[in-house]
Design a protein around this motif. Structure first.
Motif, short mmCIF file in Angstrom:
data_model
loop_
_atom_site.label_atom_id
_atom_site.label_comp_id
_atom_site.label_asym_id
_atom_site.label_seq_id
_atom_site.Cartn_x
_atom_site.Cartn_y
_atom_site.Cartn_z
N VAL A 78 0.84 -1.20 0.00
CA VAL A 78 0.00 0.00 0.00
C VAL A 78 0.87 1.25 0.00
N ALA A 79 2.00 1.19 0.73
CA ALA A 79 2.93 2.33 0.71
C ALA A 79 3.51 2.51 -0.69
N GLY A 80 3.75 1.39 -1.38
CA GLY A 80 4.20 1.50 -2.77
C GLY A 80 3.15 2.15 -3.65
N LEU A 81 1.87 1.81 -3.39
CA LEU A 81 0.78 2.46 -4.12
C LEU A 81 0.76 3.95 -3.83
N LEU A 82 0.99 4.31 -2.57
CA LEU A 82 1.00 5.72 -2.20
C LEU A 82 2.09 6.48 -2.94
N THR A 83 3.26 5.86 -3.09
CA THR A 83 4.34 6.54 -3.80
C THR A 83 4.10 6.56 -5.32
N SER A 84 3.12 5.76 -5.81
CA SER A 84 2.76 5.79 -7.22
C SER A 84 1.65 6.80 -7.50
N VAL A 85 0.97 7.28 -6.46
CA VAL A 85 -0.13 8.22 -6.65
C VAL A 85 0.30 9.48 -7.38
N PRO A 86 1.49 10.07 -7.09
CA PRO A 86 1.89 11.27 -7.84
C PRO A 86 1.90 11.05 -9.35
N ALA A 87 2.52 9.96 -9.79
CA ALA A 87 2.58 9.71 -11.23
C ALA A 87 1.19 9.50 -11.80
N LEU A 88 0.32 8.79 -11.08
CA LEU A 88 -1.05 8.55 -11.55
C LEU A 88 -1.80 9.86 -11.70
N CYS A 89 -1.69 10.73 -10.72
CA CYS A 89 -2.39 12.02 -10.77
C CYS A 89 -1.81 12.91 -11.87
N PHE A 90 -0.50 12.90 -12.02
CA PHE A 90 0.11 13.74 -13.04
C PHE A 90 -0.34 13.29 -14.44
N ALA A 91 -0.47 11.97 -14.63
CA ALA A 91 -0.92 11.47 -15.92
C ALA A 91 -2.39 11.79 -16.16
#
Length: 473
Positions: A78-91
């Motif tokens: 889940v922490a890995g998902l949290l660190t992926s949220v920036p890229a997801l939102c930017f895209a």
């Protein structure tokens, strides 16, 4: 330095000729340059403050990730998902930026973005539970996403003859904000009572300050500079359309300039930009992949580097300082690299040099993470300067303002979409392997294609020229 750069801008900006003769008053004309200079200085302040706020939401979380995980009960995945949220939102949100800019103007969109950052950072520590934390983080990242895309566009439109210098200044401010968040979040949290919620909330204040200069700029639909789409000053046209400034269809005169019928060359340039199919450009795709891979490395670094050092036995405070060293390397280099890049016909050598530093840093983290911690932090900081290089290439790989807007939106949105799996996969590998060997091997492996596509993206050509060649076939 800012004052020197601003004065350079006002000297190079095309303007309506001012004629004067003895005994005739020309005060209305002579008032125009001060107005332009004032707006230019305000824009420089706005760009710097906006850039300062584009990474603290991420870097402050990386410094306190272990505390946030414990407080919200997050697993490594889940922490890995949290660190992926920036890229997801930017895209997801970055692709909306050109359309919003056409409708409301880039200044208004960036102003709204700063408001979203301030609101998201103020809400997320107290949203309650992981879902609320993720939602508030997404709100802040939405503001960051649209500002990310529009910053190169604003620099190109307001400072067409100083793209390298202004991109460097913007990138320096971005790196300074990132390093400051990494360095002071942990000690500031301790000073505020030890609660990670207080340590994360305080960054909302910086975002609130950044809103202020953009309030008057939000009403400006055009630019101070001449409306030419070209990076060179236009001759013979003292006005431009709103489309030149924001991509909109309705014409509007430039500030402080008379409305003049556009030249045939401007019409042709505008038409070519409108017909530009960015997804058919090899350069655009190379730049998008380069952007995505450097973003993958950057968000893995911001999200996990402090944890790598802590797992190697480094204290939380020192790990935060090491992350800050990595981020602060971008302050001087983010100013030097864009200026150097604009002077080279091919940016490939810079891409290779940055990639080699990244490979050396990953090797050091694997072999002696604590023993050579400061050296690895410096090397990874140098490698992370691929971001200002990518931004500079966005401005160099398009000749027109509309072309830069399309290329910026495409390369950043597609790039950030490509970068989503990286931080998540690192979290999964870390949890299931119990160490950092496999994650570091993945990070080093991704650096190889980053170098390859960066060399392709650095070739001396523009997306408009590629489109023209396809039309001639």
């Amino acid at each position: 330095m800012m004052g020197v750069m601003v004065s350079e801008e006002t000297r190079t900006m095309p303007s309506t000729p001012i004629r004067s003769s003895a005994g005739t008053g020309t005060e209305p004309a002579t008032r125009t340059p001060p107005t332009r200079a004032w707006r230019t200085r305000l824009m420089v302040v706005g760009i710097v403050l906006a850039a300062l706020n584009l990474r603290p939401a991420i870097a402050s979380l990386g410094a306190l990730l272990e505390e946030v995980r414990d407080g919200l009960g997050m697993s490594g995945s889940v922490a890995g998902l949290l660190t992926s949220v920036p890229a997801l939102c930017f895209a997801a949100f970055g692709v909306m930026a050109p359309r919003l800019a056409r409708r409301f103007g880039p200044g208004a969109v960036v102003c709204a973005g700063m408001v979203a950052i301030a609101a998201g950072l103020a809400i997320r520590p107290y949203a309650g539970g992981t879902p609320g934390f993720l939602a508030a983080t997404a709100l802040a990242l939405m503001g960051i996403a649209v500002s990310n895309v529009l910053m190169p566009v604003i620099v190109k439109r307001w400072f067409p003859d100083r793209v390298g210098s202004m991109t460097g200044l913007y990138s320096m401010a971005l790196a300074l904000g990132t390093s400051a968040a990494a360095a002071v979040t942990v000690p500031m949290t301790d000073a505020l009572g030890g609660s990670w919620r207080s340590g994360l909330t305080v960054w909302a204040g910086l975002a609130a300050v950044a809103v202020l200069p953009w309030i008057p700029l939000a009403r400006v639909r055009g630019t101070v500079a001449d409306g030419s789409h070209s990076t060179k000053p236009a001759t013979g046209a003292g006005a431009h359309s709103t489309k030149a400034a924001t991509g909109a269809d309705s014409p509007a005169p430039a500030i402080g300039a008379e409305s003049v019928k556009p030249t045939t060359g401007a019409d042709a340039s505008r038409s070519a930009a409108d017909d530009l199919r960015i997804t058919r450009s090899r350069t655009a795709w190379a730049l998008a992949v380069f952007f995505g891979l450097q973003a993958t490395a950057a968000y893995i670094t911001m999200g996990w580097l402090a944890q790598i050092f802590r797992d190697a036995g480094v204290s939380a405070g020192t790990a935060g300082l090491l992350l800050a060293v990595t981020m602060v390397m971008g302050v001087p280099l983010a100013f030097v690299i864009p200026r150097l890049a604009t002077r080279l016909p091919h940016q490939g050598p810079i891409v290779v040099a940055l990639g080699v530093c990244g490979l050396a840093g990953y090797a050091g983290l694997y072999l002696a993470p604590a023993g050579g911690a400061w050296a690895w932090a410096v090397l990874l900081g140098v490698s992370n300067c691929a971001f200002p290089l990518a931004l500079t290439m966005v401005g160099m790989r398009a000749r027109t303002g509309a072309g830069v807007a399309k290329l910026s939106a495409f390369s950043q949105s597609a790039g950030y979409l490509l970068s989503i799996p990286g931080p998540l996969l690192v979290g999964v590998l870390y949890q299931h392997s119990g160490g950092w060997g496999l994650p570091l091997a993945l990070m080093a492996a991704l650096m190889i294609p980053q170098i390859a596509v960066g060399v392709v993206a650095g070739r001396d050509r523009t997306v408009e020229d590629e489109a023209a060649r396809r039309t001639q076939r």
